[in-house]
Design a protein around this motif. Structure first.
Motif, short mmCIF file in Angstrom:
data_model
loop_
_atom_site.label_atom_id
_atom_site.label_comp_id
_atom_site.label_asym_id
_atom_site.label_seq_id
_atom_site.Cartn_x
_atom_site.Cartn_y
_atom_site.Cartn_z
N ARG A 172 0.82 -1.22 0.00
CA ARG A 172 0.00 0.00 0.00
C ARG A 172 0.84 1.26 0.00
NH1 ARG A 172 -5.37 -0.13 3.45
NH2 ARG A 172 -6.36 -1.90 2.46
N TRP A 173 2.14 1.11 0.03
CA TRP A 173 2.99 2.29 0.17
C TRP A 173 3.38 2.82 -1.19
CZ3 TRP A 173 2.02 2.65 4.96
CH2 TRP A 173 1.96 1.51 5.75
N GLY A 174 3.20 4.11 -1.34
CA GLY A 174 3.62 4.74 -2.59
C GLY A 174 5.08 5.16 -2.48
N ASP A 190 8.06 8.26 -1.60
CA ASP A 190 8.28 9.38 -0.68
C ASP A 190 7.96 9.07 0.76
OD1 ASP A 190 9.02 10.84 -2.83
OD2 ASP A 190 7.01 11.66 -3.16
N LEU A 191 8.01 7.83 1.14
CA LEU A 191 7.79 7.51 2.54
C LEU A 191 8.97 6.70 3.05
CD1 LEU A 191 4.05 6.54 2.86
CD2 LEU A 191 5.21 8.49 3.88
N GLU A 192 9.35 7.04 4.26
CA GLU A 192 10.40 6.26 4.89
C GLU A 192 9.71 5.29 5.84
OE1 GLU A 192 14.72 7.24 6.82
OE2 GLU A 192 13.00 8.46 7.35
N LEU A 193 9.92 4.02 5.61
CA LEU A 193 9.25 3.00 6.42
C LEU A 193 10.22 2.50 7.48
CD1 LEU A 193 7.61 1.13 3.43
CD2 LEU A 193 6.61 2.91 4.86
N GLU A 194 9.75 2.56 8.72
CA GLU A 194 10.63 2.19 9.84
C GLU A 194 10.12 0.92 10.48
OE1 GLU A 194 11.48 5.29 12.62
OE2 GLU A 194 11.71 3.84 14.26
N ASP A 195 11.01 0.00 10.69
CA ASP A 195 10.67 -1.26 11.34
C ASP A 195 10.37 -0.99 12.81
OD1 ASP A 195 11.64 -4.54 10.79
OD2 ASP A 195 10.95 -3.83 12.73
N SER A 196 9.20 -1.41 13.26
CA SER A 196 8.78 -1.07 14.62
C SER A 196 9.65 -1.73 15.67
CB SER A 196 7.32 -1.48 14.83
OG SER A 196 7.19 -2.87 14.67
N ARG A 215 15.07 -0.18 11.79
CA ARG A 215 15.68 -0.06 10.47
C ARG A 215 14.72 0.69 9.55
NH1 ARG A 215 15.85 -4.56 6.38
NH2 ARG A 215 16.93 -3.60 4.63
N ARG A 216 15.31 1.52 8.70
CA ARG A 216 14.47 2.34 7.83
C ARG A 216 14.79 2.06 6.37
NH1 ARG A 216 14.27 8.33 10.58
NH2 ARG A 216 13.43 7.70 12.57
N VAL A 217 13.74 1.99 5.59
CA VAL A 217 13.92 1.87 4.14
C VAL A 217 12.96 2.84 3.48
CG1 VAL A 217 14.61 -0.55 4.24
CG2 VAL A 217 12.21 0.06 3.95
N LEU A 218 13.26 3.15 2.26
CA LEU A 218 12.41 4.09 1.53
C LEU A 218 11.42 3.32 0.69
CD1 LEU A 218 12.34 7.19 1.20
CD2 LEU A 218 13.45 6.82 -0.99
N ALA A 222 9.00 2.64 -2.38
CA ALA A 222 8.98 2.96 -3.80
C ALA A 222 7.94 2.07 -4.45
CB ALA A 222 10.35 2.73 -4.43
#
Lengths: 293, 412
Positions: free
Chosen positions: A219-221, A223-229, A233-236, A238
């Motif tokens: 569901r992620w477009g 421009d979002l940085e996704l952080e592992d709860s 760890r963070r990934v962008l 796409a």
């Protein structure tokens, strides 16, 4: 069946459990409340769907009416619910119940179900350690204690299901029912090993794999940085990564389904956008007409 | 429009600040916490990125904030007709109050209070010497906000108190008014109208006392007095004229033209003790008076009468010192009866002379806007505040929190 969002808004977990159980049992021809045991209890009129092996044919011959035999329970089922309360369980889809809320409802319903038939239920709550443990005991007071513990559980920390499972299995002593409610986002091998071990020890093992729609579908477009709860760890995000993500998640679910089948473990994929009663009903149906052995 | 603090316009360079920040500041992608990132493929994309052109409006607004503040700090001033009229109706006034004569101080205070209360901007200077006080007053007026400017000197204006040379130091764009204050009953002998007070000249006062009346006449003379010989060393010559001028202003009587007086300024080692000779005639009386006066006042004076009948006075002081002036005044007055002289000591500058020395204050000079006490910077501050509000509004509109709905919408 009541919507999970509606149920999660109800603070009375016992009521939620009762509603869930009743919703799950509605239309089932066989009640899980009566286990099969050797001691005869009573007759009741046959209803379509009843197992024919319990029909008393002799009585039919005498009375020309079909009765099925019911038996008083003599077995004492000991159920231990192992609930994942790690940080990843805190996630909720938009306007939906969180995974932990959903797991709480499932746990409460199962406890209510077991306690209702006079069996013993217990609860182990864990993240990267065992946060609380309630041994399996029968009775309404214990049911309330389990429900209270469920209600007071919040999500935090990392996940270490294998250690919690090992501990719960060791504490179960005699053979019993072990229900793991988790999103299984961790080291799959170690958890699988513990599930296999529990199954080999003769326990009746089930897994509720709780996942949100967001996790099951990309569901992620951009421009979002996704952080592992849990790991931070963070990934962008796409959009281009969507298909690969979808493939990996589906493989993850299927892998767990296969692992459980191979280990003789009951596997239920519990989507948080489905009514808890639906997941419970699916579970009971898979277990063979709703009987808890 | 003019700028009262144009140096602050260099602050306009600060508008480059927001521009640089917008260019250099990189914004992290907004973060969403999810259960796990293990299924998300790594993409080759920087987590940080330059702001998008959508922020151009924000940039412009921020530059406008800085520019408005810089312009306000530069103190802008709109030179309108109404402002010029306002300046013309104002007056900046300095009252220089001569406090040397204690008997007129209270009257001078009243006059000063009246003058100062009617001024828009005012300043009072109490002066025991008018020359530095006039300089100080001129400096204050030169720094005063735009408006008519006036210097008011309040004094009893004794003879020699003020002259054209003193007023020459006052800026021509400053009006001058001389307000005399005098105690009733005080003797008010005046010099003849039209006499000049220019430096380099002396006023010789001739006092005539006879049985019928006492009269005094004044005349202007070069800085040498007939009948008076001053013997000073060559290096003390420049101080001699100053000395004579001081003594003349003090109102000393001129010596007799028929009987010369020789004053020798030593300025070196102490003179010998008082001469014990008995002088003859006019010179004798004068010498005796001088010796008595020297005893009374400890002035370093010795007096004697020469063989030609001249009064010989030795002053053990340098000509440029106050002691020398005091001693010379004593010498000049020695030939007169002190009792008769006392009535002639007070002589005032005639009122018409004072009026002639004064000049009206010219109209307010609008070119003096640099000294303005007001500015229109407030309008620029208001503009900066308005821009600030706009910036906050835009920022709030731009930075709403990310919800899953938004994410869904983006994905859609």
């Amino acid at each position: 069946m009541l919507d999970p969002v509606l149920l999660s808004a109800i603070s009375d977990l016992e009521f939620v459990a009762r509603v869930t159980v009743e919703g799950a049992l509605s239309g089932l021809h066989r009640s899980p409340f009566h286990g099969y045991s050797a001691e005869f209890s009573q007759y009741r009129h046959y209803r379509v769907g009843d197992d024919l092996k319990y029909v008393d044919w002799k009585l039919f011959a005498r009375t020309d009416r079909i009765y099925t035999k019911q038996f008083r329970e003599t077995t004492n089922v000991r159920m231990q619910i192992v609930l994942d309360a790690s940080a990843s369980m805190d996630y909720r889809s938009d306007a939906g119940a969180s995974k932990l809320e959903y797991a709480r409802m499932l746990g409460a319903a199962l406890t209510h179900l077991v306690a209702g038939q006079g069996d013993a239920a217990g609860l182990t709550v864990y993240d990267d350690r065992i946060r609380s443990y309630l041994a399996s005991r029968p009775g309404r007071s214990h049911l309330r204690a389990v429900l209270a513990q469920l209600a007071n559980t919040d999500a935090q920390g990392k996940t270490a299901s294998a250690a919690a499972l090992r501990r719960a299995i060791d504490l179960l002593r005699s053979r019993g029912v072990l229900v793991l409610i988790s999103d299984l986002l961790e080291d799959e091998e170690s958890v699988d090993a513990e599930l296999r071990r529990a199954s080999r020890m003769g326990h009746d093992v089930s897994v509720f794999h709780v996942l949100t729609p967001d996790e099951l579908e990309w569901r992620w477009g951009n421009d979002l940085e996704l952080e592992d709860s849990e790991t931070g760890r963070r990934v962008l995000s796409a959009s281009a990564a969507g298909p690969e993500y979808q493939r990996r998640v589906e493989a993850f679910v299927e892998r767990w389904r296969a692992r459980c089948i191979n280990a003789g473990v009951e596997y239920v994929l519990a989507r948080t956008d489905a009514a808890p009663a639906h997941s419970l009903r699916e579970y009971l149906l898979h277990r063979g007409h709703g009987a808890l052995r | 429009m003019v700028w009262l603090l144009p140096a602050a316009l260099t602050g306009l360079a600060a508008i480059l600040g927001p521009l640089v920040v917008h260019l250099l500041r990189r914004q992290r992608a907004r973060t969403v916490i999810i259960p796990t990132v293990r299924f998300i493929p790594t993409v080759d994309q920087s987590v940080v990125r330059v702001r998008r052109p959508a922020d151009l409006l924000l940039l412009l607004v921020r530059m406008a904030i800085v520019a408005s503040a810089a312009l306000a700090l530069a103190r802008p001033l709109f030179l309108t007709d109404s402002r010029a009229q306002g300046w013309a109706s104002r007056i900046a006034r300095v009252a220089v109050v001569d406090v040397r004569n204690p008997r007129v101080v209270s009257l001078a205070n009243e006059a000063a209070a009246a003058e100062l209360s009617s001024a828009t901007f005012s300043h009072r200077i109490d002066a025991s010497q008018l020359e530095p006080a006039l300089r100080q007053g001129s400096a204050w007026l030169n720094a005063a906000p735009p408006g008519r400017r006036e210097l008011v000197v309040i004094s009893d204006f004794r003879l020699g108190a003020i002259d054209e040379s003193l007023l020459r130091g006052v800026d021509g764009t400053i009006g001058v008014r001389l307000i005399p204050v005098r105690v009733k009953g005080e003797a008010t002998g005046e010099i003849a109208a039209g006499a000049s007070l220019a430096p380099g000249f002396l006023f010789e006062r001739r006092v005539r006392i006879d049985a019928a009346h006492t009269s005094a006449a004044f005349s202007r003379r070069p800085a040498s007095i007939e009948g008076l010989s001053l013997l000073v060393s060559p290096e003390d010559q420049p101080d001699t004229s100053t000395l004579l001028r001081i003594v003349a202003r003090a109102g000393a009587a001129a010596p007799s033209s028929t009987q010369p007086t020789v004053v020798r300024f030593a300025g070196g080692p102490p003179l010998s003790p008082h001469a014990k000779q008995t002088p003859q005639g006019w010179a004798r009386d004068a010498a005796l008076r001088l010796l008595k006066h020297a005893d009374d006042t400890d002035l370093p004076i010795t007096a004697d009468v020469g063989g030609d009948g001249a009064l010989l006075v030795d002053v053990n002081a340098r000509p440029g010192t106050l002691v020398a002036a005091e001693a010379l005044k004593a010498v000049l007055d020695a030939g007169q009866d002190p009792q008769q002289l006392s009535g002639q000591e007070i002589a005032h500058i005639p009122t018409e002379n004072l009026e002639a020395l004064g000049r009206p204050s010219p109209p307010a000079d609008t070119s003096a806007w640099q000294r303005s006490d007001e500015s229109d910077g407030r309008w620029f501050w208001l503009a900066a505040l308005a821009w600030l509000g706009a910036e906050a509004w835009i920022r709030r509109a731009r930075s709403s929190t990310v919800t899953v709905s938004e994410v869904d919408a983006r994905a859609a």
